[in-house]
Enzyme design. Structure first.
Site, PDB file in Angstrom:
ATOM      1  N   SER A 106       0.830  -1.196   0.000  1.00 35.51           N
ATOM      2  CA  SER A 106       0.000   0.000   0.000  1.00 35.51           C
ATOM      3  C   SER A 106       0.874   1.260   0.000  1.00 35.51           C
ATOM      4  O   SER A 106       1.669   1.461  -0.908  1.00 35.51           O
ATOM      5  CB  SER A 106      -0.963  -0.037   1.185  1.00 35.51           C
ATOM      6  OG  SER A 106      -2.001   0.906   1.019  1.00 35.51           O
ATOM      7  N   ASP A 110      -9.613  -5.015  -5.005  1.00 36.98           N
ATOM      8  CA  ASP A 110      -8.981  -3.804  -4.481  1.00 36.98           C
ATOM      9  C   ASP A 110      -9.274  -2.628  -5.415  1.00 36.98           C
ATOM     10  O   ASP A 110      -9.089  -2.730  -6.629  1.00 36.98           O
ATOM     11  CB  ASP A 110      -7.469  -4.038  -4.374  1.00 36.98           C
ATOM     12  CG  ASP A 110      -6.723  -2.914  -3.687  1.00 36.98           C
ATOM     13  OD1 ASP A 110      -7.351  -1.901  -3.330  1.00 36.98           O
ATOM     14  OD2 ASP A 110      -5.493  -3.061  -3.512  1.00 36.98           O
ATOM     15  N   HIS A 163      -7.922  -5.454  -0.570  1.00 38.72           N
ATOM     16  CA  HIS A 163      -6.662  -4.768  -0.308  1.00 38.72           C
ATOM     17  C   HIS A 163      -5.974  -5.347   0.929  1.00 38.72           C
ATOM     18  O   HIS A 163      -6.599  -5.526   1.967  1.00 38.72           O
ATOM     19  CB  HIS A 163      -6.952  -3.273  -0.111  1.00 38.72           C
ATOM     20  CG  HIS A 163      -5.742  -2.403  -0.026  1.00 38.72           C
ATOM     21  ND1 HIS A 163      -4.867  -2.231  -1.074  1.00 38.72           N
ATOM     22  CD2 HIS A 163      -5.261  -1.643   0.993  1.00 38.72           C
ATOM     23  CE1 HIS A 163      -3.899  -1.401  -0.713  1.00 38.72           C
ATOM     24  NE2 HIS A 163      -4.117  -1.038   0.543  1.00 38.72           N
TER      25      HIS A 163
END
Length: 287
Positions: free
Chosen positions: A150, A229, A261
């Protein structure tokens, strides 16, 4: 070997270890130490040394950068500590998990600058005379990898970009691993705009439009995306941009279909999370 047998657990004692039916033992609590890199700023890291480490064998270095939208989590959290332990164990590498200063108190690009400073600190051990004995004795400085998930994947990419123009001597960055990277697209992003108020660092967020993408200072890139995601398309856009940039390395993208995610952090024992870890480890161990 029967793959179903190799992933089937015979005995488990969390959070210490598990034994698979094929005889493989996975220790979940490896050897670790915490270091302060800069007393002035508070920059620190947690180092992990796999239990298989021996004095006569040098190990690759993984510099791991945690996610959390730049604003939450740390190397010491219940999500990231066991994750990096698993990576260090699976790949048989020394892992340096960076505790960068976080926005909004420390706006972007401070997290990126801190991570670069952590890299410089690691590189200072290449002579065998650094302050951390584990790096002096066990680290293989011609096999360094940046990785993150991320927001941490965003930082990992940007470390490779910096290394394309400024790389310490006696150190080689072999590759980067970007797990569900937090990149921008052509639209506004409320979080990024707040955390980076100056607005002058937008290429940190939108690498797909960076005309200098070809200077990536590593030999290979592995990208993971997740099917459900919202950032998946941005990961594919980055992949295509790197391929078309003229950069001379190898880029690969892997999709975990039907997953959300950073699913692997919240459900690390599922088959797809284990597959992600194994692919990650294989990437670091291949020439």
């Amino acid at each position: 070997m029967d793959s179903s047998c190799s992933s089937e657990v015979e005995f488990e004692c969390l959070p210490l270890f598990r034994v698979f039916k094929d005889g493989v033992v996975e220790r979940l609590r490896g050897t670790e130490t915490d270091v302060v890199i800069s007393p002035e700023t508070g920059l620190s890291a947690r180092l992990f040394l796999p239990m298989t480490a021996t004095p006569d064998r040098k190990l690759p270095i993984l510099i791991y950068i945690h996610g959390g939208g730049f604003v939450i989590e740390s190397p010491f959290s219940p999500l990231y500590h066991p994750h990096v332990v698993s990576l260090a164990s699976a790949a048989n590498v020394i892992a340096v998990s960076v505790h960068y200063r976080r926005p909004p108190e420390h706006p972007i690009p401070i997290p990126h600058d801190d991570t670069w400073d952590a890299f410089q600190w690691v590189a200072a051990h290449s002579s065998g005379q650094g302050p951390e004995p584990w790096l002096n004795h066990h680290a293989k400085f011609d096999r360094v990898f940046f990785a993150g998930d991320s927001a941490g994947a965003n930082i990992a990419h940007n470390m490779a970009m910096r290394a394309g123009t400024t790389q310490p001597p006696n150190v080689k960055i072999c590759g980067i691993v970007l797990v569900h990277p937090y990149f921008g697209n052509n639209g506004p992003d409320r979080l990024w705009n707040y955390l980076c108020p100056s607005g002058v660092h937008n290429l940190l967020f939108t690498p797909a439009v960076d005309t200098k993408l070809s200077i990536l200072g590593c030999g290979k890139v592995l990208i993971f995306v997740a099917g459900k995601d919202v950032l998946k398309d941005r990961g594919f856009c980055y992949y295509e941009a790197v391929k078309k940039s003229g950069w001379g390395g190898a880029v690969e993208i892997v999709e975990s279909e039907g997953e959300e995610h950073v699913f692997h952090l919240f459900n690390p024992d599922c088959d797809k999370a284990r597959a992600l870890i194994q692919k990650f480890a294989s990437f670091m161990n291949q020439d």
